[in-house]
Scaffold this motif. Structure first.
Motif: not given
Ligand SMILES: Cc1cc2nc3c(=O)[nH]c(=O)nc-3n(C[C@H](O)[C@H](O)[C@H](O)COP(=O)(O)O)c2cc1C
Length: 226
Positions: A46-51, A63-65, A96-99
């Protein structure tokens, strides 16, 4: 391979202006709790996000972090400061972050400024990681080309032997970034593509529309076309 027919209707819920809090971090926390409470498959992080970052060559990279902390003033993740993303952020902190949380038909987008966290915060988180991850963080030249396929394991084994059970030190080049949001958008998928989108934008200007002062740090809330 044909993929154009892949399509899903979103029916989980809706968003109305009245139900939205004035603070988007509070809404993020609520959405994240709802996600944790959902019937998530074991493999879903659930805590994976794109940066997304700016490259010095003018392009963009993403990429995902893993998101590791949500604070009133930002989103924290940890990485190698000498990696591509680390160098890109140190040169230009606009990120930018993306979930994407498909089980709830939700997306969250954050735009903001990333900066390194205090070393004590990195140290505390580093100490909480498994020893194997601490060893990897020490030896991995993240984002660099590795010619020898067995190099990393060899370096891990060598460092482990050298430490002989002692604590693994946190390398200076490993630590956290805090992304201070400038805008946060919440997207709730709806049937027939009439999705609900609300964007919060941080107000830094001193005066509002009618010349009334806007408290610095307050948020403007707007509905966006889906
Ligand atoms: C699920 C998932 C979680 C990841 N978490 C992190 C992380 O927290 N920190 C990190 O540095 N890389 C993480 N990675 C690896 C990054 O996606 C990326 O490959 C690496 O950081 C190098 O990126 P860069 O070359 O753009 O700097 C993760 C990858 C995946 C797929």
């Amino acid at each position: 391979m044909t993929i154009h027919h892949l399509r899903r209707d979103y029916r989980y819920g809706s968003l109305t202006r009245d139900e939205l809090p004035s603070d988007p971090i509070a809404l993020f926390q609520t959405w994240f709790s709802e996600l944790r409470g959902a019937d998530l498959p074991e493999w879903f992080e659930p805590n994976a996000m794109t940066v997304a970052t700016h490259k010095s060559t003018g392009g963009a990279a993403c990429r995902i972090v893993l998101l590791k902390e949500v604070e009133p003033d930002g989103f924290l993740f940890f990485t190698n400061y000498q990696s591509s993303k680390g160098m890109e952020i140190d040169a230009d902190g606009r990120v930018a972050l993306g979930f994407y949380w498909p089980i709830l038909d939700r997306q969250v987008r954050v735009e903001g400024i990333a900066e390194r966290v205090d070393p004590e915060i990195s140290e505390r988180y580093f100490r909480s990681r498994p020893r194997s991850s601490q060893l990897s963080a020490n030896v991995s030249p993240q984002s660099e080309v590795i010619e020898d396929d067995s190099l990393l394991q060899r370096l891990v084994d060598e460092l482990d032997a050298k430490l002989a059970g002692a604590d693994v030190p946190r390398p200076d080049h490993w630590g956290g970034y805090r992304v201070r949001p400038i805008s946060i958008e919440f997207w709730q998928g709806r049937p027939s593509r009439l999705h609900d989108r609300f964007r919060y934008t941080k107000q830094t200007i001193a005066q509002g529309m009618g010349n009334e002062p806007i408290k610095s740090g307050s948020w403007k809330l707007e509905r966006l076309g889906p």
